[in-house]
Scaffold this motif. Sequence first.
Motif, PDB file in Angstrom:
ATOM      1  N   LYS A 105       0.901  -1.254  -0.079  1.00 53.22           N
ATOM      2  CA  LYS A 105       0.140  -0.036  -0.090  1.00 53.22           C
ATOM      3  C   LYS A 105       0.779   1.233  -0.130  1.00 53.22           C
ATOM      4  CE  LYS A 105      -2.274  -1.107   3.664  1.00 53.22           C
ATOM      5  NZ  LYS A 105      -2.948  -1.106   4.862  1.00 53.22           N
ATOM      6  N   GLU A 107       0.424   4.025   1.244  1.00 52.43           N
ATOM      7  CA  GLU A 107       0.258   4.764   2.552  1.00 52.43           C
ATOM      8  C   GLU A 107       1.787   4.343   3.227  1.00 52.43           C
ATOM      9  OE1 GLU A 107      -3.934   4.272   1.225  1.00 52.43           O
ATOM     10  OE2 GLU A 107      -2.030   3.018   1.280  1.00 52.43           O
ATOM     11  N   LYS A 110       5.348   6.193   3.912  1.00 50.93           N
ATOM     12  CA  LYS A 110       5.546   7.276   4.787  1.00 50.93           C
ATOM     13  C   LYS A 110       5.492   6.944   6.302  1.00 50.93           C
ATOM     14  CE  LYS A 110       4.111  10.599   1.371  1.00 50.93           C
ATOM     15  NZ  LYS A 110       3.107  11.785   0.922  1.00 50.93           N
ATOM     16  N   SER A 116       9.441   2.031   5.641  1.00 47.84           N
ATOM     17  CA  SER A 116       9.080   3.189   4.526  1.00 47.84           C
ATOM     18  C   SER A 116      10.137   3.423   3.411  1.00 47.84           C
ATOM     19  CB  SER A 116       8.614   4.277   5.315  1.00 47.84           C
ATOM     20  OG  SER A 116       7.339   4.271   5.980  1.00 47.84           O
ATOM     21  N   ASP A 128      -1.970   2.457  -5.006  1.00 49.63           N
ATOM     22  CA  ASP A 128      -2.925   3.103  -4.237  1.00 49.63           C
ATOM     23  C   ASP A 128      -4.349   2.172  -4.525  1.00 49.63           C
ATOM     24  OD1 ASP A 128      -5.241   4.714  -3.533  1.00 49.63           O
ATOM     25  OD2 ASP A 128      -4.594   6.458  -4.736  1.00 49.63           O
TER      26      ASP A 128
END
Length: 248
Positions: A105, A107, A110, A116, A128
Amino acid sequence: MNKFLGYIFSPIFYLFFFLTLVIFQPVQWICYKVFGYKAHKVSVDILNFFLTYCDLFLGASVSFNNKFDIPTNRSIIFVANHQSMYDIPALIWFLRKYHVKFISKIELTKGIPSISFNLKYGGGANIDRKDSKQAVSEIIKLGRRMKENTWSTMIFPEGTRSKDGKLKTFQVGGMATLLKVVPDALVVPIAIENSWKLVQYGKYPLSFGERLRWTVLEPIEPAGKKPEEVTAEAENAIRLKLNQALTD
């Protein structure tokens, strides 16, 4: 008893797990920015060695079983069931010579030390889930990198983690997209056992004394088969290993 001991040992596990992530954040940055992909990959491999064996602080046993001679001179699509976030470090460490990339994902790119950074710069696909066109495009790009660099990819066709260890029906989308770009990739199923038990009580306490198992199953040659057939064959192999019959 495993829950009671979990209250005692979970803080120790989390401390060392988090410290490992924090320590390897600058290590990864230096390796990638100064020395490039190869050095960065070595740093990620070592990171995941330590993350894998942090499980020992929970009294867990870690076993990775592979009796097959999987080639390193062709791309591999590894297919596994998914039970918890703790599935992944062992897969990266024990399969390190195959340059395994993940579909994650976006997300997750970060806010998480080390993880990350690796997702952002390690060569995988960050998708996404709300944008199907972007997701397919990223997986196609990943397939091209597999083809160009003889990399491999790990996919979790269930689409989400199984909180009780029961296998969900495999989705064919990721497999179909990758095989379209890398049709000669070898498909290798992996059965993961008992990882879900670590988090059966939630994030705290983690369960103490679980037997964590990763088992490589017989490779599947996709030539002459539809993606749906390859996906079903991988799912059935994992179900057989987990002793979970397909239910309606």
